[in-house]
Design an enzyme around this catalytic site. Structure first.
Site, PDB file in Angstrom:
ATOM      1  N   LEU A 142       0.765  -1.595   0.045  1.00  0.00           N
ATOM      2  CA  LEU A 142       0.073   0.268   0.069  1.00  0.00           C
ATOM      3  C   LEU A 142       0.912   1.572   0.287  1.00  0.00           C
ATOM      4  CD1 LEU A 142      -2.695  -0.909   2.720  1.00  0.00           C
ATOM      5  CD2 LEU A 142      -2.531  -0.957   0.239  1.00  0.00           C
ATOM      6  N   ASP A 143       0.655   2.013  -0.345  1.00  0.00           N
ATOM      7  CA  ASP A 143       1.199   3.520  -0.352  1.00  0.00           C
ATOM      8  C   ASP A 143       1.473   3.713   0.784  1.00  0.00           C
ATOM      9  OD1 ASP A 143       1.336   3.970  -3.292  1.00  0.00           O
ATOM     10  OD2 ASP A 143      -0.383   5.090  -3.077  1.00  0.00           O
ATOM     11  N   GLY A 144       2.446   4.755   1.132  1.00  0.00           N
ATOM     12  CA  GLY A 144       2.768   5.197   2.384  1.00  0.00           C
ATOM     13  C   GLY A 144       1.751   5.937   3.224  1.00  0.00           C
ATOM     14  N   THR A 146      -1.786   5.145   2.369  1.00  0.00           N
ATOM     15  CA  THR A 146      -3.101   4.648   2.192  1.00  0.00           C
ATOM     16  C   THR A 146      -2.921   3.768   3.436  1.00  0.00           C
ATOM     17  OG1 THR A 146      -3.410   5.181  -0.076  1.00  0.00           O
ATOM     18  CG2 THR A 146      -4.018   3.303   0.640  1.00  0.00           C
TER      19      THR A 146
END
Length: 354
Positions: A142-144, A146
């Site tokens: 997951l993106d940082g 998110t």
């Protein structure tokens, strides 16, 4: 002196600046690093040194001196809190907090999810299916900024099985997103290839290029909110990933001119007024549903996660502006969802299977 490598530019790069092409091609870590290499004479085009703003042509043959590879990162365990929803000898399901980067990199060598997993499990009890010691346990990311549910694996067998299931689109991954603007249709699909941006290597964009990868996102509208001065209204959507590209939902929703609220990077189509971000310091994107077949037992497991406080507060503030919920709301938040979420956490705390 580093290794000398070479390539011929693909059509999408023709006419672009040399430093931008070198960065987009992955030759250097950033455009500024590429520009320095050109200025230092470490790059030639068809046998000649050129300026960093040289417009790349179809006939160019680019030779560059690669930077020396950094020593491999040694990942140490760190006592970072983990919100674990399920754990057994093969698999971990956790809810990642916003701000936690998944794995170490040059600009964040520690304080990552991998550091937390190493502390929790021990390095010898995490899969290493990506061939890099700084990605132990990781099967997807997951993106940082998110938040929400994600998988980790303890054994290589489990990690390989889960990664294969993701490739075969057999893992259910759904996200709640709040976007700018009022989306008319109740459902939609974005089928648009994603590639690195030629101008900023940290960004992705939709474009047709040999290096672009198939990317498919579907969404269902859950609730719409009226516009007020300074914004274009909002839409709460349930997104489903059929592929897993970096920044995929963020790129696709910007492409539709409905960027995510609070997103600092993908802002095309977003209102300029600061208040339109609803006070958020990160994108409104949360992984709220995760379903998969257990790689060892074959049992289908499904988990649900509520919105974290910052996203829930932003959503609550829009309640007076609601234009009504769609039928998909009841389907998404079926009766008993909150109870099931709580019971999942209870089972995980006891070390059993959901």
């Amino acid at each position: 002196m580093g290794r000398l490598l070479s390539f011929r530019p693909d059509p999408p790069y023709w006419g672009e600046r040399l430093d931008a092409v070198l960065a987009a091609h992955g030759c250097y870590a950033s455009r500024s690093a590429a520009a320095r290499a050109v200025e230092e004479g470490r790059v030639t085009v068809s046998g000649k040194t050129v300026a960093k703003k040289h417009a790349v042509q179809a006939t160019d043959f680019i030779v560059y001196e690669a930077d020396e590879e950094a020593a491999p990162l040694r990942v140490c365990g760190e006592p970072i809190p983990l919100d674990i929803r399920f754990e057994d000898d093969e698999v971990i399901v956790l809810s990642k907090q916003a701000g936690l980067i998944c794995h170490p990199a040059a600009d964040h060598p520690d304080g990552t999810l991998v550091n937390a997993l190493v502390y929790h499990c021990g390095a010898d009890h995490l899969c290493n299916v990506q061939g890099e010691d700084d990605r132990l346990g990781i099967v997807h990311r997951l993106d940082g900024d998110t938040s929400g549910l994600m998988l980790a694996a303890k054994t290589n067998e489990a990690g390989e099985a889960l990664m294969q299931a993701i490739r075969e689109k057999a893992v259910e991954r759904r996200y709640l997103a709040l976007v700018h603007g009022v989306i008319g249709p109740d459902t939609g699909m974005v089928d648009a290839p994603i590639d690195r941006s030629l101008r900023d290597r940290t960004r992705r964009c939709v474009r047709e290029a040999p290096s672009a990868r198939e990317s498919i996102t579907t969404f269902r509208v859950l609730e719409r909110f009226d516009a007020e001065p300074g914004d274009d209204g909002y839409t709460l959507i349930d997104c489903k990933l059929f592929t897993g590209r970096t920044h995929q939902i963020r790129v696709h929703m910007e492409y539709t001119r409905h960027p995510l609220v609070g997103d600092p990077m993908y802002t095309s189509g977003a209102p300029k007024a600061p208040r339109a971000s609803l006070g958020l310091a990160r994108q409104f994107l949360h992984s709220f549903t995760l379903g998969f077949e257990h790689p060892e037992t074959g049992e289908y497991l499904e988990f649900f996660d509520e919105l974290p406080e910052d996203l829930q507060t932003a959503l609550d503030g829009l309640a007076p502006r609601s234009m009504g919920k769609t039928p998909f709301w009841d389907e998404t938040f079926a009766p008993g969802l909150a109870q099931k979420t709580a019971s999942d956490s209870d089972v995980a705390a006891e070390g059993g299977r959901a």
